[in-house]
Design an enzyme around this catalytic site. Sequence first.
Site, PDB file in Angstrom:
ATOM      1  N   ASP A  12      17.863  79.819  -0.824  1.00  0.00           N
ATOM      2  CA  ASP A  12      16.984  78.652  -0.658  1.00  0.00           C
ATOM      3  C   ASP A  12      17.183  77.947   0.682  1.00  0.00           C
ATOM      4  OD1 ASP A  12      16.213  79.030  -3.386  1.00  0.00           O
ATOM      5  OD2 ASP A  12      18.024  77.968  -3.997  1.00  0.00           O
ATOM      6  N   LYS A  15      14.287  80.368   4.266  1.00  0.00           N
ATOM      7  CA  LYS A  15      13.976  81.643   4.936  1.00  0.00           C
ATOM      8  C   LYS A  15      12.472  81.880   5.001  1.00  0.00           C
ATOM      9  CE  LYS A  15      16.402  83.817   1.894  1.00  0.00           C
ATOM     10  NZ  LYS A  15      16.980  82.649   1.208  1.00  0.00           N
ATOM     11  N   GLY A  39      11.374  83.443  -4.621  1.00  0.00           N
ATOM     12  CA  GLY A  39      10.710  82.154  -4.498  1.00  0.00           C
ATOM     13  C   GLY A  39      10.713  81.522  -3.129  1.00  0.00           C
ATOM     14  N   GLN A 219      17.599  85.565  -1.411  1.00  0.00           N
ATOM     15  CA  GLN A 219      18.860  84.903  -1.797  1.00  0.00           C
ATOM     16  C   GLN A 219      19.746  84.675  -0.555  1.00  0.00           C
ATOM     17  OE1 GLN A 219      18.271  87.919  -4.009  1.00  0.00           O
ATOM     18  NE2 GLN A 219      16.984  86.630  -5.255  1.00  0.00           N
TER      19      GLN A 219
HETATM   20  P1  GDP Z   1      13.851  80.168   0.814  1.00  0.00           P
HETATM   21  O1  GDP Z   1      13.952  80.825  -0.515  1.00  0.00           O
HETATM   22  O2  GDP Z   1      15.079  80.402   1.637  1.00  0.00           O
HETATM   23  O3  GDP Z   1      12.589  80.494   1.547  1.00  0.00           O
HETATM   24  O4  GDP Z   1      13.846  78.616   0.570  1.00  0.00           O
HETATM   25  P2  GDP Z   1      12.873  77.764  -0.391  1.00  0.00           P
HETATM   26  O5  GDP Z   1      11.472  78.166  -0.151  1.00  0.00           O
HETATM   27  O6  GDP Z   1      13.361  77.769  -1.784  1.00  0.00           O
HETATM   28  O7  GDP Z   1      13.167  76.325   0.134  1.00  0.00           O
HETATM   29  C1  GDP Z   1      12.709  75.905   1.259  1.00  0.00           C
HETATM   30  C2  GDP Z   1      11.909  74.645   1.013  1.00  0.00           C
HETATM   31  O8  GDP Z   1      12.203  73.767   2.030  1.00  0.00           O
HETATM   32  C3  GDP Z   1      10.431  74.880   1.065  1.00  0.00           C
HETATM   33  O9  GDP Z   1       9.768  73.962   0.240  1.00  0.00           O
HETATM   34  C4  GDP Z   1      10.110  74.624   2.523  1.00  0.00           C
HETATM   35  O10 GDP Z   1       8.792  74.230   2.766  1.00  0.00           O
HETATM   36  C5  GDP Z   1      11.054  73.521   2.805  1.00  0.00           C
HETATM   37  N1  GDP Z   1      11.521  73.469   4.185  1.00  0.00           N
HETATM   38  C6  GDP Z   1      11.824  74.510   5.017  1.00  0.00           C
HETATM   39  N2  GDP Z   1      12.259  74.040   6.196  1.00  0.00           N
HETATM   40  C7  GDP Z   1      12.261  72.685   6.082  1.00  0.00           C
HETATM   41  C8  GDP Z   1      12.650  71.629   6.952  1.00  0.00           C
HETATM   42  O11 GDP Z   1      13.100  71.830   8.067  1.00  0.00           O
HETATM   43  N3  GDP Z   1      12.524  70.361   6.460  1.00  0.00           N
HETATM   44  C9  GDP Z   1      12.061  70.076   5.230  1.00  0.00           C
HETATM   45  N4  GDP Z   1      11.984  68.814   4.843  1.00  0.00           N
HETATM   46  N5  GDP Z   1      11.680  71.050   4.387  1.00  0.00           N
HETATM   47  C10 GDP Z   1      11.783  72.324   4.803  1.00  0.00           C
END
Ligand code: GDP
Length: 430
Positions: A12, A15, A39, A219
């Site tokens: 999370d 990425k 997700g 992950q």
């Molecule tokens: P992933 O599985 O690694 O892609 O992570 P997730 O999608 O679960 O979580 C990332 C969340 O953080 C998403 O809702 C993104 O839109 C949000 N997000 C990503 N980069 C940033 C950031 O720099 N600032 C904020 N506030 N939200 C972010």
Amino acid sequence: MNIAVLGAQWGDEGKGKIVDLLTRHFSIVARYQGGHNAGHTVYAGGRKFVLRLLPSGILHEGITCIIGNGVVIDPQALFAEIDELDRAGIPAGDRLLISDKAHLILPYHRELDLLSEARRGERKIGTTSRGIGPAYEDKIARRGIRVGDLTNLDSLAEAVEHNVAARNRLIPDSTMDWRQVIDELKRSWDRMGRWVTDVSLFLSRARAEGRSVMFEGAQGTLLDIDHGTYPYVTSSNATIGGVCTGLGVGPRAIDGVLGVAKAYTTRVGEGPLPTELTGEMGNRLRESGQEFGAVTGRPRRCGWYDAVAVRYAVRVNGLDTLALTKLDVLDGLPELQVCTAYRCRGTVVPEMPGDFAQLSSCEPVYETLPGWSRPARGVRRFDDLPDEAKAYIARIEEITGVPASIVSTGSDREDTILREGSVAAEWFRR
Ligand code: GDP
């Protein structure tokens, strides 16, 4: 340049956004492990997309997206995702290739997942119960069913009959009929068949033609089956080795490795999290970072930035550089803590202990840094960041051991800084 982008913490890390942002520099985006529990959340054109199984590159025209043999596929979940994109006018099916060696998640895997998590009681792992773990178990036990097996359903019938009978004995009151499973597999093949190929060969030829590839991890490092906080881990190799085994490419196919890390730490489910904040500060990070599972909605556990954990990710993956996300979530905090080492049974330990069981009894050793009052949210030039935020990044780089090429200051694609002269800027200069 072929670059791997993977999680440097407990998943999370954001990425999805980083992969989506970098996709335009590549011709192919390939996922190498995991299932539809990933997700990734991506915002594009003012819309929110949650991609579970499909690589995040799928939103971009002209990009070939690959699901490698290291991924386990639930066909119904795949079709649902493709249908959703179709409804949004994105022809995902025209951009997709799937490895013939990827294993399938079948209906009995989902039931087994629920059952085994319930039976673990207090010792539960915190899985998403989508059948992913049991599908990987079958792969290792050499009784799994692979996508390519669907080309010959007649010879598959015996294996499916045997597998369903064995599972019916394990699952109380289960009356699953193997013929129905075969029928479902047949329908799946009718739809999936056109995407299935020898991914290793495809990638080898594509690279020979000069096409560039981004390898997309799901992950994170600390959830890796081998290098994560076992047993509280996922069932696949999220770390760099997964690229080679999960796609059939050699290590020299990877020109650079980008680790994605949040400016703080989160974790979903059970298992050790040394910098966890359980009180008000934990709630503050959860609320302002919107730290709730993209697929499950589960609240994530939150804590300060753990430089020991990220330094471990640098070592295990050979990370060249970091993308530091969600810096804006720390806006307005008077001061910040960064974990520089652990104190385990009275001894200061600078590196991740080999014995993860020990980790739950370790306490973080913190360094306090000043926060910033002017917001970092939405800042798009490094120079425009508050001075304290720049100092925070510099200190993180120093103790983590690699530079941060990318800084993310909001969920929009545009709220991102690719630092001039950085490792990643050099990769994408061409
Ligand atoms: P992933 O599985 O690694 O892609 O992570 P997730 O999608 O679960 O979580 C990332 C969340 O953080 C998403 O809702 C993104 O839109 C949000 N997000 C990503 N980069 C940033 C950031 O720099 N600032 C904020 N506030 N939200 C972010």
